[in-house]
Each structure stands twice: as structure tokens, then as C-alpha cells.
Enzyme design. Structure first.
Site, mmCIF file in Angstrom:
data_model
loop_
_atom_site.group_PDB
_atom_site.id
_atom_site.type_symbol
_atom_site.label_atom_id
_atom_site.label_comp_id
_atom_site.label_asym_id
_atom_site.label_seq_id
_atom_site.Cartn_x
_atom_site.Cartn_y
_atom_site.Cartn_z
ATOM 1 N N SER A 12 7.124 15.977 -6.988
ATOM 2 C CA SER A 12 5.947 15.961 -7.869
ATOM 3 C C SER A 12 6.358 16.549 -9.209
ATOM 4 C CB SER A 12 4.813 16.741 -7.186
ATOM 5 O OG SER A 12 3.642 16.689 -7.955
ATOM 6 N N HIS A 39 4.517 11.932 -6.715
ATOM 7 C CA HIS A 39 3.152 11.965 -7.246
ATOM 8 C C HIS A 39 3.120 11.307 -8.626
ATOM 9 C CE1 HIS A 39 1.936 15.609 -4.546
ATOM 10 N NE2 HIS A 39 1.975 14.472 -3.892
ATOM 11 N N ASP A 132 1.762 19.347 -0.810
ATOM 12 C CA ASP A 132 1.948 18.032 -0.201
ATOM 13 C C ASP A 132 3.446 17.850 0.079
ATOM 14 O OD1 ASP A 132 1.214 15.513 0.742
ATOM 15 O OD2 ASP A 132 1.517 14.563 -1.206
#
Lengths: 187, 276
Positions: A12, A39, A132
């Protein structure tokens, strides 16, 4: 060591430069498929593949639903879809609700890939600003796969790698260069 | 709380659903179905997959409640704003100029796409002139959609942003009313919409062919054999020159029926029927 069938990378915030370095280092004949769940903005559908492709010798593809997985390609989870690997090595995509504020969710991609590839999956978590991917990497461990996180000291944002290390006992904590060296040895 | 089930658990539930409700889930995409079943197990308060299968076999859960819970919601209005803009500016005017034009939405769950389409028709000036046939998979879905849906703040915020990117002609807020922080779309948007129950698209009766079928991101839930049957049904229900719209990361290439279509907008996945 050469028994692995796929490599999955999650990242991310702060991971773009790392991913770019990794894929730039892979030769054109790299034999394993690389699955990337990064992401990204939900509403921007184009541009990411093109940006990553600039330095890649391997084709980078956003897979369509039901597309068969092939070796020697880099796959990027498309914007606003979760990306799964089904038994039989086909991609499936899903518009289920966001998980960890994310679609694509790294956890969900890792869950399906680890279920499909079991011990033949290498899971890598890079820099990122939320958790995540942590449970996803744990599922790689639980299914007998190999786990790597980018060294949190090197990460622009270490939240994701730290959460992953808290969620499971990872096999290696590597710098970007060590990740590259490791992947090259798998070829 | 059940957070995972295996392939055997999934098969047991599929058997219970087939035996009890006559619904065949055996050709649904495994990962998506598994996640929906986990959601259903927890929604109905079961402590395991076996307990859930047992509840189904004892008819402690109605078929309608099961379908309602397992069905996937669409998570935002005007998902892919550029598609809706294309529809409003190009394809809707083309098909709606004809008399008796009809559009089919074969699977409406939370209603987001139905209301998005109704707004597009309204803003393109064709709301009273074009009929939408919407099929919902359960009676509960029909009830929900007929009263304007029930949308939380998060969905409304995402949808407002999508509506702005779609370049809507007014404010998105003008299409809904707020009650206790939940939005209901205005019922007048459904003036020319017929809403019926049909849980299985393959059983849907199409008496007159459509000028447009919108079936976005629904093929994702099927394995290739069932996906192929559904695509054939969609293509058969279109008149020649009619349009099929699917999700932007879906493909028709694994179905022979796609040979009857030509792609007219690759980015937005809009296909036109060439031959019967």
C-alpha cells in the site's frame, strides 16, 4: 526451493517504488507468475499498469474475470475489484464490499491464493499504512507457504509489515535488495 | 462467529440448499459463494456450517430469506461513472427514440443500478418513454427496492462522488430523502419500472425482446458452464441491434454466444447484437 508455483505481493502506501524496483530486476524469462494486490484509487481504472510497465521486462496485466493464470506474467489486481485465485488456476474477481477499507483487499487475495497453492506460494508484504494483508500473510503460513515482509526499518510506512509480523511468524524480514535476490534465486 | 469454511462444508450446504429449496448453487464461483455462505451462517446465528445446513434442511430459514442473505449487494450508485455518462449521452438516446423501448435488469438486489439507470433516463429526458423491467432474486429485495431502498451514509458518500464524476445535471441529494441517517430514493424514479421476483435468470420468461440488457458484475459469480448458459439467455433476450452491458473487468470470450455480438465500447464493455 524451486517447488513454488506463484508469488503474491501485497502493498500500500510507500510500496510503489519498491514494487517498481522488484519488477525491474526480474528477467524477461522469469518463470513464475507474480500476483500483485496493491491498494489503489477505486475510481481510477487506467494508468497504474502503464506506470509499472515502464521498467518491467515482463508483461503486466490486470486480469479479467475467469482468465487463466499463466507463468511469466505479472498480474495486478484491477481497481475496485477483489482478486481471487480459484482452484484450477483461474482468476475470479468480486465486487463484494470493501475489506479493511480496501477493494482490492490484500487479505482476500492472499486467502484465496494460499488456499489454492498451499505450500507452493510465496507471500510478500511491503510498505503500507493499514493492517490489510496481515491476516492474509498468516493464511500463507497456515497453509504451509513461505512468508516475507519488507524490513519495517526500510518501509516508508511500516504499519502493514509490523501488523503482519504480529499476526504470524514470518520466514524472512528482508530489504528490497534481499527480496530481489531471493526472487531471482527462485528462477 | 464462523470465519472460514472448507470445501466439504460448502458442498454440504449446497446439497442442503438443493434438497430443500430446489436451488442449484453447484456451479457458482467457489470463493465468492464460500464468502457469501459464511456471511449467511453468521447472519442466521449458526455456530458452524453443519448447524447451518441442518437449519436449512429443517426449513428454519425460508428460501426467500436465504436468497436475500446470500445475494451480493451492489456497493455504490453510478459505479464506473464514465459508463453511465456514455449511456446517458449516447446509447440511451439511441434506443429510447424508438417507440416501445424496453430495458432489462435481470438481477436487482440493493437497487443501486436500477436507481442509477432511472436517474440517467430522467436526466436524458426519457423517463416516461422507456420501460424498465427489473427482476429481483427475492420478495424481500422487491419490497426493499419498491420503497426506495435503504442506504447507509458510507454508500451515499461514495455515490455522491460517483454522481459528480458522472457529471449529473443536478444534486444527487435531490433524488433521495434522509431518515435517521439512512437514505431512501424517491419512489417517483420508479414510475415506469416493473419489478418482479425471479431468483434464477435461466427461468426468466422474456416475451418481447429488449433494446438493452444491463447485467454488470453478475457473471462473476458463475463458473464457466453456468456463465455460458446465462450469456446465451441474455443474448437471446436482446433484439438485433440491442445492447448488452457487463462489468468492465468481465469478458464474454469463454462463451460461444458472444459470436452473436460485437463490442462497441471496449472500455465500458458495451456489446451490440449482430445476429439472432
Amino acid at each position: 526451493m524451486n517447488d513454488y508455483k506463484a508469488i503474491m505481493i501485497g502493498g500500500s502506501a510507500g510500496s510503489f517504488q519498491v514494487v517498481t524496483r522488484i519488477i525491474a530486476a526480474l528477467p524477461a524469462n522469469y518463470p513464475l507468475p507474480i500476483l500483485m494486490c496493491l491498494h489503489r484509487l477505486k475510481h481510477i481504472r487506467s494508468g497504474f499498469v502503464e506506470a509499472l510497465s515502464i521498467k518491467s521486462k515482463l508483461p503486466i496485466i490486470e486480469p479479467h474475470d475467469k482468465e487463466p493464470l499463466k507463468a511469466g506474467r505479472i498480474y495486478l489486481a484491477p481497481a475496485n475489484y477483489h482478486m481471487y485465485i480459484e482452484l484450477g488456476n483461474r482468476f475470479s474477481l468480486s465486487t463484494e464490499d470493501v475489506v479493511n477499507h480496501s477493494r482490492p483487499s490484500i487479505d482476500l487475495s492472499f486467502f484465496s491464493a494460499s488456499y489454492n497453492f498451499k505450500r507452493k506460494l510465496v507471500g510478500i508484504i511491503l510498505s503500507g499504512a493499514n493492517k490489510d494483508g496481515a491476516l492474509g500473510l498468516k493464511s500463507v503460513t497456515d497453509n504451509g507457504g513461505l512468508t516475507i515482509v519488507q524490513d519495517p526499518k526500510e518501509c516508508q510506512v511500516p504499519t502493514m509489515t509490523t501488523a503482519s509480523m504480529n499476526a504470524t511468524k514470518v520466514d524472512y524480514v528482508f530489504s528490497t535488495k534481499q527480496i530481489i535476490d531471493f526472487l531471482l534465486k527462485l528462477a | 462467529m464462523v470465519d472460514n469454511i472448507g470445501i466439504v462444508d460448502t458442498r454440504n450446504i449446497i446439497s442442503a440448499v438443493t434438497d430443500t429449496y430446489g436451488i442449484d448453487l453447484s456451479d457458482y464461483t467457489f470463493t465468492i459463494l464460500k464468502r457469501r455462505l459464511i456471511h449467511a451462517i453468521n447472519t442466521f446465528g449458526s455456530h458452524s456450517a453443519d448447524d447451518f445446513a441442518d437449519k436449512i434442511r429443517k426449513k428454519a430459514i425460508t428460501a426467500d430469506d436465504f436468497i436475500y442473505t446470500v445475494s451480493l449487494e451492489v456497493t455504490e450508485f453510478f459505479r464506473d461513472p464514465s459508463l453511465w455518462r456514455e449511456l446517458r449521452d449516447r446509447y440511451i438516446p439511441e434506443i429510447c427514440r424508438a417507440t416501445d423501448s424496453r430495458i432489462w435488469l435481470p438481477c436487482v438486489t440493493s437497487g443501486d443500478e436500477l436507481f442509477s439507470l432511472a436517474i440517467v433516463l430522467n436526466e436524458a429526458g426519457f423517463q416516461g418513454k422507456t420501460k424498465i423491467d427489473a427482476f429481483c432474486p427475492s420478495h424481500k429485495h422487491v419490497e426493499l427496492v419498491k420503497k426506495g431502498g435503504n442506504y447507509d451514509q458510507k454508500k451515499i458518500e461514495v455515490s455522491e462522488a460517483n454522481y459528480t464524476r458522472y457529471v449529473g445535471k443536478t444534486q444527487f441529494a435531490s433524488y433521495y430523502t434522509l431518515n435517521d441517517n439512512r437514505a431512501e430514493m424517491k419512489p417517483s424514479l420508479l414510475n415506469n419500472v416493473s419489478i418482479d421476483v425471479q431468483s434464477d435468470i435461466l427461468n426468466a420468461t422474456v416475451t418481447k425482446k429488449y433494446k438493452m440488457v444491463i447485467y454488470r458484475n453478475k457473471l462473476l459469480q458463475f463458473n464457466i458452464p453456468l456463465y455460458d448458459k446465462v450469456i446465451r439467455k441474455l443474448v437471446d433476450s436482446l433484439e438485433i441491434g440491442g445492447y448488452l452491458v457487463i462489468g468492465n473487468m468481465e469478458t464474454l470470450e469463454y462463451s460461444e454466444a458472444s459470436k452473436k455480438l460485437q463490442i462497441v465500447n471496449a472500455n465500458e464493455k458495451i456489446y451490440k447484437k449482430r445476429v439472432d
